[in-house]
Scaffold this active site. Sequence first.
Site, PDB file in Angstrom:
ATOM      1  N   TRP A   1       3.156 -46.370 -21.075  1.00 43.01           N
ATOM      2  CA  TRP A   1       4.116 -45.699 -20.187  1.00 43.01           C
ATOM      3  C   TRP A   1       3.454 -45.184 -18.924  1.00 43.01           C
ATOM      4  CZ3 TRP A   1       9.314 -44.211 -20.099  1.00 43.01           C
ATOM      5  CH2 TRP A   1       9.644 -43.167 -19.230  1.00 43.01           C
TER       6      TRP A   1
ATOM      7  N   ASP B   1       5.246 -40.441 -12.919  1.00 43.59           N
ATOM      8  CA  ASP B   1       4.960 -39.959 -11.558  1.00 43.59           C
ATOM      9  C   ASP B   1       3.551 -40.266 -11.039  1.00 43.59           C
ATOM     10  OD1 ASP B   1       7.131 -38.665 -12.662  1.00 43.59           O
ATOM     11  OD2 ASP B   1       6.327 -36.664 -12.420  1.00 43.59           O
TER      12      ASP B   1
ATOM     13  N   GLN C   1       1.118 -40.240 -14.401  1.00 47.65           N
ATOM     14  CA  GLN C   1       1.578 -39.801 -15.717  1.00 47.65           C
ATOM     15  C   GLN C   1       1.546 -41.013 -16.646  1.00 47.65           C
ATOM     16  OE1 GLN C   1       3.428 -36.218 -16.348  1.00 47.65           O
ATOM     17  NE2 GLN C   1       1.437 -36.267 -15.344  1.00 47.65           N
TER      18      GLN C   1
ATOM     19  N   SER D   1       2.829 -33.345 -14.286  1.00 49.49           N
ATOM     20  CA  SER D   1       2.463 -33.693 -12.907  1.00 49.49           C
ATOM     21  C   SER D   1       1.732 -32.606 -12.147  1.00 49.49           C
ATOM     22  CB  SER D   1       3.714 -34.106 -12.134  1.00 49.49           C
ATOM     23  OG  SER D   1       4.059 -35.405 -12.537  1.00 49.49           O
TER      24      SER D   1
ATOM     25  N   ARG E   1       7.626 -26.245 -13.192  1.00 53.76           N
ATOM     26  CA  ARG E   1       6.553 -27.233 -13.305  1.00 53.76           C
ATOM     27  C   ARG E   1       6.375 -27.996 -11.983  1.00 53.76           C
ATOM     28  NH1 ARG E   1      10.512 -29.506 -16.846  1.00 53.76           N
ATOM     29  NH2 ARG E   1      11.706 -31.168 -15.850  1.00 53.76           N
TER      30      ARG E   1
ATOM     31  N   GLU F   1      12.060 -31.053  -9.206  1.00 52.06           N
ATOM     32  CA  GLU F   1      10.787 -31.556  -9.722  1.00 52.06           C
ATOM     33  C   GLU F   1       9.926 -32.016  -8.546  1.00 52.06           C
ATOM     34  OE1 GLU F   1      11.354 -33.122 -14.116  1.00 52.06           O
ATOM     35  OE2 GLU F   1      12.267 -34.513 -12.730  1.00 52.06           O
TER      36      GLU F   1
HETATM   37  N1  DQQ Z   1       7.670 -35.909 -14.780  1.00 52.42           N
HETATM   38  C1  DQQ Z   1       6.628 -35.038 -15.213  1.00 52.42           C
HETATM   39  C2  DQQ Z   1       7.016 -33.689 -14.813  1.00 52.42           C
HETATM   40  C3  DQQ Z   1       7.941 -33.928 -13.696  1.00 52.42           C
HETATM   41  C4  DQQ Z   1       8.672 -35.158 -14.113  1.00 52.42           C
HETATM   42  C5  DQQ Z   1       6.390 -35.186 -16.676  1.00 52.42           C
HETATM   43  C6  DQQ Z   1       9.281 -35.965 -13.018  1.00 52.42           C
HETATM   44  O1  DQQ Z   1       5.917 -32.878 -14.504  1.00 52.42           O
HETATM   45  O2  DQQ Z   1       8.728 -32.830 -13.493  1.00 52.42           O
HETATM   46  O3  DQQ Z   1       5.909 -36.467 -16.954  1.00 52.42           O
HETATM   47  O4  DQQ Z   1       9.437 -37.293 -13.361  1.00 52.42           O
END
Ligand code: DQQ
Length: 514
Positions: A37, A40, A56, A101, A159, A223
């Site tokens: 997978w 971001d 990510q 992220s 976040r 986000e």
């Molecule tokens: N993806 C991350 C977060 C963010 C989100 C988690 C956005 O930190 O808010 O994988 O796609």
Amino acid sequence: MNEPTVGTARRADDRMVERAQADPHRPRFHFVSPAGWLNDPNGLSQWDGTFHLFYQYNPYSPVHDRIHWGHATSTDLVRWTDEPVALVPGERGPDAEGCWSGVLVDDGGTPTIVYSGRHDGRELPCVAVGSADLRTWTPVEENPVIAATPPDVDVTAFRDHCVWRQDGRWRQLVGSGIRGRGGAALLYESDDLRSWTYIGPLVVGDASVGAKGAPDWTGTMWECVDLFRLASQDAATDVLVFSAWDEGVTHHPLYWVGAYEDDAFTPHRLGRLDYGGRYFYAPQSFKDAQGRRLMFGWLQEGRPDDATVLAGWSGVMSLPRQVTLAPDGALAQEPAAEVSLLRRDGISIAPGALSAGERRDVEISGDQLDLEIDVVLAAGSSLELDVRAAGPVDDPAGERTRLVLERDSAGAVMLRLDRSRASLDPAVDATPRSGEVPAGPDGAVRLRVIVDHSALEVFANGRPLTARVYPTRPDATGIELAASSGAVTVTRLDGWHMADAWDDRPREPWPTTP
Ligand code: DQQ
């Protein structure tokens, strides 16, 4: 992406890499993870001339679960080398459920990551310091460096980070939302990246404006907030990019153009960052050594989860984009100049005037293409450009992904994506996309269309529309031009095949030092 799961998968499915490499939908010149997978872009930066792309990543399976930070480097922004996984969730502690992220900053010569550690179903800011070669990362003992959300603020979530130096101190925005009001960017200050003082909300949106889910609805949480300054010839403008989120649904990226001053951001105008919505989500940008504002975003999947799991991989990183300020005060985006390094075997034609109803094959075909088309649209006319086309135009067993540029009688130009016939697979997303294109009184539009298997990036006079398409027919490689109404003149069409950015060596989900 729905509300991320928190599972316990730690063992890779051993045929995952093989399946990922064999998948005809997997792009060959966009960045994708070795398998598993990807979401971001994170930690975008340039150090001593080398570009760093973190992302990510779940190296075990193509689902959003126990997210790591993958890492790749490049000297030209298009050919990437896999680097060792940078952040791994802890066995216990503040990031045991994932390293979400964040960004990479230069703390007096020490590469330092600020990220969201997930624990007990919520995220809090964490810090990791890097070795000089940016290959080894150690979370600091003080994590989480902000131990709780601000007192007296009822947040919907908390976040993602934007961190910069200002007046000899660090400043940070955390993406958030205030319950009952809307998305928000919360401002903090620090001397050492470890101890932070809350200043207040930099800007708060209003989720009651517009219909939930409308293409410019600002959501209940923002986000991946990203604040930067862009200079045009005679002015500097501040821009706050965010991705509108609501109750687990990733809606779309938006931006405010405005003024950042005295701990506040005064928004002047709201814009849609990409007409593809969730297909260009959670973007992050950075300023490179040439002073360019470069941005990457995450192209989410448009096929069902079970198909993605079978495919062995999920998620595409966009090509690098350069972001500038357009004359109308909106943002303009174009692929970074380096993308043309992958062009091969070009054609250059001038199809000229097309009469209403006329359709022509273009003498280039493929599933890895870069096209530049200059068109002049008379009022009331429209141009169709079909890509990934197979079969005669009316053949129900055919496939074609249709881009339409149409100019109404008042002169306004719209770009539309019609995926209703893009795939014979009824399970893939076929919802339309559209947005306005700025055009002068002559109706001239410069179109750039990049096709890379399932990834499609389109730019019309600098306005992007990104999407995914999953044609099933191996011969879905044709390109056709048609005028569906009115007078359309195509003054230039340049097209290239695009080389693979990867060689044929299998990629490792756990890359070792190159
Ligand atoms: N993806 C991350 C977060 C963010 C989100 C988690 C956005 O930190 O808010 O994988 O796609």
